[in-house]
Scaffold this motif. Structure first.
Motif, PDB file in Angstrom:
ATOM      1  N   ARG A  18       0.861  -1.183   0.000  1.00  0.00           N
ATOM      2  CA  ARG A  18       0.000   0.000   0.000  1.00  0.00           C
ATOM      3  C   ARG A  18       0.899   1.235   0.000  1.00  0.00           C
ATOM      4  NH1 ARG A  18      -5.189   1.231   1.255  1.00  0.00           N
ATOM      5  NH2 ARG A  18      -5.599  -0.936   1.866  1.00  0.00           N
ATOM      6  N   SER A  19       0.808   1.994  -1.068  1.00  0.00           N
ATOM      7  CA  SER A  19       1.593   3.228  -1.194  1.00  0.00           C
ATOM      8  C   SER A  19       3.087   2.986  -0.981  1.00  0.00           C
ATOM      9  CB  SER A  19       1.082   4.283  -0.200  1.00  0.00           C
ATOM     10  OG  SER A  19      -0.301   4.527  -0.395  1.00  0.00           O
ATOM     11  N   THR A 314      -5.709  -5.511  -6.884  1.00  0.00           N
ATOM     12  CA  THR A 314      -5.423  -4.093  -6.659  1.00  0.00           C
ATOM     13  C   THR A 314      -5.785  -3.673  -5.238  1.00  0.00           C
ATOM     14  OG1 THR A 314      -5.842  -3.617  -8.992  1.00  0.00           O
ATOM     15  CG2 THR A 314      -5.886  -1.748  -7.471  1.00  0.00           C
ATOM     16  N   THR A 316      -6.702  -0.437  -2.985  1.00  0.00           N
ATOM     17  CA  THR A 316      -7.220   0.911  -3.221  1.00  0.00           C
ATOM     18  C   THR A 316      -7.171   1.762  -1.959  1.00  0.00           C
ATOM     19  OG1 THR A 316      -9.499   0.237  -2.746  1.00  0.00           O
ATOM     20  CG2 THR A 316      -8.762   0.086  -5.043  1.00  0.00           C
ATOM     21  N   GLY A 318      -8.995   5.655  -0.937  1.00  0.00           N
ATOM     22  CA  GLY A 318      -9.720   6.846  -1.370  1.00  0.00           C
ATOM     23  C   GLY A 318     -10.285   6.728  -2.764  1.00  0.00           C
ATOM     24  N   GLY A 319     -10.575   5.491  -3.182  1.00  0.00           N
ATOM     25  CA  GLY A 319     -11.138   5.284  -4.510  1.00  0.00           C
ATOM     26  C   GLY A 319     -10.091   5.205  -5.611  1.00  0.00           C
ATOM     27  N   HIS A 320      -8.822   5.212  -5.257  1.00  0.00           N
ATOM     28  CA  HIS A 320      -7.741   5.166  -6.240  1.00  0.00           C
ATOM     29  C   HIS A 320      -6.868   3.939  -5.997  1.00  0.00           C
ATOM     30  CE1 HIS A 320      -8.750   9.259  -7.466  1.00  0.00           C
ATOM     31  NE2 HIS A 320      -8.739   9.600  -6.181  1.00  0.00           N
ATOM     32  N   ASP A 321      -6.211   3.479  -7.065  1.00  0.00           N
ATOM     33  CA  ASP A 321      -5.267   2.372  -6.925  1.00  0.00           C
ATOM     34  C   ASP A 321      -3.990   2.876  -6.262  1.00  0.00           C
ATOM     35  OD1 ASP A 321      -7.166   0.987  -8.338  1.00  0.00           O
ATOM     36  OD2 ASP A 321      -6.035   0.873 -10.207  1.00  0.00           O
ATOM     37  N   VAL A 322      -3.640   2.235  -5.143  1.00  0.00           N
ATOM     38  CA  VAL A 322      -2.440   2.688  -4.421  1.00  0.00           C
ATOM     39  C   VAL A 322      -1.453   1.542  -4.170  1.00  0.00           C
ATOM     40  CG1 VAL A 322      -3.669   4.589  -3.310  1.00  0.00           C
ATOM     41  CG2 VAL A 322      -3.543   2.353  -2.173  1.00  0.00           C
TER      42      VAL A 322
END
Length: 331
Positions: A18-19, A314, A316, A318-322
């Motif tokens: 994650r990130s 994937t 995610t 905040g609604g984005h792929d991270v």
């Protein structure tokens, strides 16, 4: 008490990023067999006992088939399946039951909602509820009932480990794996499931996955028919967009996941993978198995990556792929 692999005998198989931060790790055991059946690689203690769960279904289907169940095409595919409960799947299960002269009430599996989200939504809108037909193991159970009818065995107690059908299936499992089960347990669907080493499961699936329909041995001819049939009807083994179906459709790989993080795959060249995630999560099982096949040169790195891109890997935020779930064997 007998138990599965200890944490000290497992190795890292996958991570969740994650990130750019490794948030979680999946450890487990895995074994890879070369096309000729010899061991090509192992990760962790592959001789540890596991419960194969639904990864045993191809061998159970082989037992039903050799006990007289007249199955072919989609019906044979459903006998091996953990299907997603779509109307298309259910129609085939009904056909098997019709051939046995039985209704869904004869199924010993518990009622369940379909795994397919769209189908479940339709049922909710129609004020319908769970049913035995929608349960992901209903094809296996219908095939068992058909085998009982063909052999003249009672159907009321077909899930009893002492029933003639279950005794036959156990014998088939022993012949294919080369190992006597250490424990007979009750699977989530109510059918017997057998504790065996991960290596034994790999052997059994390899023998099934490389069997020829031209073999002089009836058992192996039937095994070859199962694998060919699933390859021709990949929607039966799992469901649209689901891992086992995706892998079969895109790569021609025979794949069968099981609960508690079990996965088996056989590549077109016969290379076979079996693995068990120690934490029981199956979310990384497919991508790890694909990576192991690529490491063994049974698939190209591009093939494995392309198939993995179609799986739900994937992460995610905040609604984005991270981030993503990825194989990290030995890391």
């Amino acid at each position: 008490m007998l138990e599965t692999v200890a944490a000290a005998d497992a190795v890292p198989l996958a991570v969740v990023e994650r990130s750019g931060f490794v948030e979680s790790r999946h450890v487990g055991i895995a074994v890879v067999l070369a096309p000729d059946g010899t061991e090509a690689a192992r990760h962790g203690n592959a001789d540890a006992l596991i419960l194969p769960r639904s990864s045993l279904k191809p061998l159970q289907a082989l037992g039903s088939l050799t006990a007289g169940a007249a199955l072919e095409g989609a019906a044979l595919g459903l006998a091996t399946a953990s299907h997603s409960g779509t109307d298309r799947h259910v129609a085939v299960v009904r056909d098997i039951l019709d051939a046995a002269g039985l209704t869904e009430d004869a199924l010993g599996c518990p009622p369940a909602w379909p795994g397919d989200t769209a189908t479940r939504d339709e049922l909710v809108r129609a004020h319908a509820g769970p049913s035995r037909l929608r349960m992901n193991c209903s094809g296996k159970h219908a095939a068992m009932l058909l085998a009982c009818r063909a052999s003249g065995w009672a159907v009321d107690d077909y899930l009893d480990p002492a029933h003639p059908l279950q005794a036959h299936i156990r014998e088939v499992v022993e012949r294919m794996t080369g190992e006597k089960p250490a424990v007979t347990a009750v699977d989530g669907c109510g059918a017997p499931v057998y504790a065996m080493s991960l290596s034994a499961l790999a052997r059994g699936i390899h023998r099934l996955g490389t069997a020829s329909e031209r073999s002089p041995f009836a058992l192996h001819r039937s095994a070859g028919t199962i694998v060919r049939t699933v390859g021709e009807n990949p929607w039966t083994i799992d469901g649209p967009g689901r891992p086992d179906t995706v892998v079969a459709e895109q790569l021609g790989v025979f794949a069968k996941g099981g609960a508690e993080g079990v996965m088996v795959m056989v590549a077109p060249d016969g290379t076979t993978v079996a693995l068990k995630m120690l934490d029981g999560s199956g979310r990384a099982a497919s991508v790890v198995a694909l990576q192991l096949l690529a490491d063994a040169d049974a698939l190209s790195a591009t093939q494995a990556a392309d198939a993995a891109s179609r799986l739900a890997l994937t992460v995610t935020g905040g609604g984005h792929d991270v981030g993503a779930i990825r194989a990290a064997i030995g890391q």
